[in-house]
Every structure is written in structure tokens, then in C-alpha cells.
Design a protein around this motif. Structure first.
Motif, PDB file in Angstrom:
ATOM      1  N   SER A  22      34.379  51.732  38.435  1.00  0.00           N
ATOM      2  CA  SER A  22      34.662  51.696  39.869  1.00  0.00           C
ATOM      3  C   SER A  22      36.020  51.047  40.090  1.00  0.00           C
ATOM      4  N   SER A  23      36.620  51.327  41.243  1.00  0.00           N
ATOM      5  CA  SER A  23      37.916  50.728  41.553  1.00  0.00           C
ATOM      6  C   SER A  23      37.816  49.209  41.619  1.00  0.00           C
ATOM      7  N   ARG A  24      36.700  48.709  42.126  1.00  0.00           N
ATOM      8  CA  ARG A  24      36.528  47.254  42.183  1.00  0.00           C
ATOM      9  C   ARG A  24      36.465  46.665  40.784  1.00  0.00           C
ATOM     10  N   TRP A  25      35.745  47.303  39.892  1.00  0.00           N
ATOM     11  CA  TRP A  25      35.636  46.814  38.518  1.00  0.00           C
ATOM     12  C   TRP A  25      36.999  46.813  37.839  1.00  0.00           C
ATOM     13  N   LEU A  26      37.799  47.862  38.081  1.00  0.00           N
ATOM     14  CA  LEU A  26      39.133  47.927  37.488  1.00  0.00           C
ATOM     15  C   LEU A  26      40.012  46.791  37.985  1.00  0.00           C
ATOM     16  N   LEU A  27      39.935  46.500  39.282  1.00  0.00           N
ATOM     17  CA  LEU A  27      40.700  45.385  39.832  1.00  0.00           C
ATOM     18  C   LEU A  27      40.243  44.069  39.217  1.00  0.00           C
ATOM     19  N   GLU A  28      38.933  43.873  39.124  1.00  0.00           N
ATOM     20  CA  GLU A  28      38.408  42.631  38.549  1.00  0.00           C
ATOM     21  C   GLU A  28      38.859  42.470  37.101  1.00  0.00           C
ATOM     22  N   GLN A  29      38.849  43.557  36.345  1.00  0.00           N
ATOM     23  CA  GLN A  29      39.304  43.492  34.952  1.00  0.00           C
ATOM     24  C   GLN A  29      40.781  43.137  34.881  1.00  0.00           C
ATOM     25  N   SER A  30      41.570  43.722  35.765  1.00  0.00           N
ATOM     26  CA  SER A  30      42.996  43.431  35.764  1.00  0.00           C
ATOM     27  C   SER A  30      43.271  41.972  36.098  1.00  0.00           C
ATOM     28  N   LEU A  31      42.576  41.453  37.103  1.00  0.00           N
ATOM     29  CA  LEU A  31      42.772  40.051  37.480  1.00  0.00           C
ATOM     30  C   LEU A  31      42.317  39.106  36.376  1.00  0.00           C
ATOM     31  N   ALA A  32      41.260  39.492  35.663  1.00  0.00           N
ATOM     32  CA  ALA A  32      40.747  38.637  34.592  1.00  0.00           C
ATOM     33  C   ALA A  32      41.648  38.661  33.360  1.00  0.00           C
ATOM     34  N   ASN A  33      42.269  39.805  33.102  1.00  0.00           N
ATOM     35  CA  ASN A  33      43.052  39.964  31.874  1.00  0.00           C
ATOM     36  C   ASN A  33      44.505  39.544  32.019  1.00  0.00           C
ATOM     37  N   ARG A  34      45.004  39.493  33.245  1.00  0.00           N
ATOM     38  CA  ARG A  34      46.411  39.122  33.451  1.00  0.00           C
ATOM     39  C   ARG A  34      46.506  38.138  34.601  1.00  0.00           C
ATOM     40  N   ALA A  35      46.827  36.922  34.266  1.00  0.00           N
ATOM     41  CA  ALA A  35      46.867  35.869  35.270  1.00  0.00           C
ATOM     42  C   ALA A  35      47.975  36.127  36.287  1.00  0.00           C
ATOM     43  N   GLU A  54      49.951  34.254  39.756  1.00  0.00           N
ATOM     44  CA  GLU A  54      50.124  33.005  40.469  1.00  0.00           C
ATOM     45  C   GLU A  54      49.611  33.139  41.894  1.00  0.00           C
ATOM     46  N   GLY A  55      49.234  32.013  42.469  1.00  0.00           N
ATOM     47  CA  GLY A  55      48.850  32.010  43.870  1.00  0.00           C
ATOM     48  C   GLY A  55      47.358  32.160  44.083  1.00  0.00           C
ATOM     49  N   LEU A  56      46.974  32.190  45.336  1.00  0.00           N
ATOM     50  CA  LEU A  56      45.578  32.314  45.744  1.00  0.00           C
ATOM     51  C   LEU A  56      45.304  33.759  46.128  1.00  0.00           C
TER      52      LEU A  56
END
Length: 244
Positions: A122-135, A137-139
Motif C-alpha cells: 500500500s502507499s501508506r506502507w511504502l511511506l512508512e518503510q521510506s521513513l523508517a529506512n532513511r532518517a 530531520e524535523g518533525l
């Protein structure tokens, strides 16, 4: 879990015609399609059955292809199971962003689709994976109206702010690349993308080198003049069928 697709946008009740016009309005922001001389002449089919031996991987959009809200299409469940019995690889590729990966898997299993977590993207899962794998900066956070279709409001935010978003759902490359990376030994031309939307499923699948099947009986093009929609958008699938 029940699908909560949006029911209104500033008082407008979405229809297939309205949705098509919205896609056409932002067509210049979507990925380019195939050059005119490479666009296929769609082959009309009754269903997916004649293609069951032509491909190694079958990728299904969810809403409009496998189900409508909480209602699964019995023919879709049957075809899904037939392909699995034949030893074919099956995947669900969805732009659903309001539910977690685990809840989506649970939802489709409860509907009758015998899938494992690695058969759904899913698009949400892809976003979550990207955020988890590449830090970054910011909130970080998510802002959208409750029960909304995030892609629609992301494009509206782009219009209002001039900010270029990074998309993970269809028709953008990350969604389809995630499928290809799961089957590195299978050429993209041996993958069939099955969807109900020209501007997401078909456009993105073709750009990834996949073959495409447009489903028309339910979903985003229900009741529309399909040849006219193809002519207006310049997006032509390889195959067209009312259902799978």
C-alpha cells in the motif's frame, strides 16, 4: 474494518465522471505516458481467464477490482484463488492510506482473499518503510481531512503552496518498483497490472514496463464511455474487461 472512501469534497459527491475530470485537471503533474506510436490497441475480453497462462505475476488494485467498500466481488475471489492454484504470483497494490498494513491484510483475508503480508503493498506502507529506512530531520506528521483520499488533497496542497510532494502511491514509480523488486527474476513484461483507473493503475503499470488490464464494470470508470476516456487521457491499456 470498513472502507471509508470520501463521500464529499466541499459538498461535491464524487462520481466517476467527476473523478476522471479531476485526474485530467492534474494530468500535467502525473508521469508521462507511452508515446502515441507505442500505445497499445486494447484487446476486449470478458474477463481475465484468457490471460491466466500469459503472465507470471498478477498485480491487482483493490477498490473497484477486488471489492467495493466491505463488499468483495465473488468473481474476483474465485479468480484470485484460481491463479494461486495455478502457481501464479499474486499481489495487491493499493493506494489505501487510512489503514495499517496489518489491518489491510486482515481485511482482505476476511473477505476471502488468501494473502500473506508480503502479498500486499500500500502507499501508506511504502511511506512508512521510506521513513523508517532513511532518517529525515524535523518533525513529521500527516494532515488531511478525516476519511479523506490523501492523494487528492496532496495535489490541492501542491496547488496552494507550490511545494513539490514526494508520492509513493500509484501512478508514481515507488509503488510499481516495489512489485518489481519482489520478483527480480521476472521481466516486467511478464507482470500484469489489473486496475480500474487509467490515470493510476494503467499509467503507472505501463511506465514500469508491465502489461495492463483495465476493469470497467465497477470502480472509477463505472458507467463511463471507456473509448472516449482513453482518447481524452491518451492512456490505453493492453486489455479491457468488465471484471476479472
Amino acid at each position: 474494518m470498513i472502507d471509508t472512501h470520501p463521500t464529499s469534497y466541499k459538498g461535491v459527491i464524487p462520481t466517476p465522471t467527476w473523478a476522471f475530470r479531476q485526474y485530467e485537471r492534474i494530468r500535467h503533474w502525473l508521469p508521462d505516458g507511452l508515446p502515441m506510436d507505442q500505445r497499445p490497441n486494447p484487446q476486449l475480453l470478458d474477463n481475465l481467464l484468457p490471460l491466466a497462462n500469459q503472465f507470471q505475476v498478477y498485480v491487482f488494485d483493490a477498490f473497484g477490482v477486488l471489492n467495493a467498500g466491505p463488499r468483495a466481488f465473488p468473481a474476483a475471489i474465485q479468480r484470485f484463488r484460481e491463479l494461486q492454484r495455478m502457481g501464479k504470483h499474486v499481489q495487491i497494490l493499493s493506494n489505501a492510506a487510512t489503514a495499517s498494513h496489518a489491518k489491510l491484510v486482515e481485511k482482505y483475508r476476511r473477505m476471502g482473499f488468501d494473502i500473506t503480508p508480503d502479498q500486499l503493498i500500500s502507499s501508506r506502507w511504502l511511506l512508512e518503510q521510506s521513513l523508517a529506512n532513511r532518517a529525515r530531520e524535523g518533525l513529521w506528521g500527516v494532515i488531511a481531512p478525516e476519511n479523506s483520499e490523501p492523494g487528492f488533497f496532496t495535489h490541492r496542497a501542491r496547488e496552494a503552496s507550490g511545494t513539490l510532494p514526494q508520492f509513493y502511491g500509484k501512478p508514481y514509480a515507488p509503488a510499481f518498483q516495489a512489485v518489481i523488486e519482489r520478483f527480480t527474476d521476472i521481466p516486467p513484461g511478464q507482470i500484469l497490472m489489473v486496475g480500474d483507473t487509467l490515470h493510476t493503475d494503467i499509467l503507472g503499470g505501463q511506465n514500469a514496463g508491465m502489461k495492463t488490464l483495465l476493469v470497467t464494470a465497477e470502480g472509477s470508470l463505472q458507467g463511463m464511455d471507456i473509448p472516449n476516456g482513453i482518447a481524452q487521457s491518451g492512456i490505453a491499456p493492453d486489455f479491457i474487461a468488465p471484471k476479472i
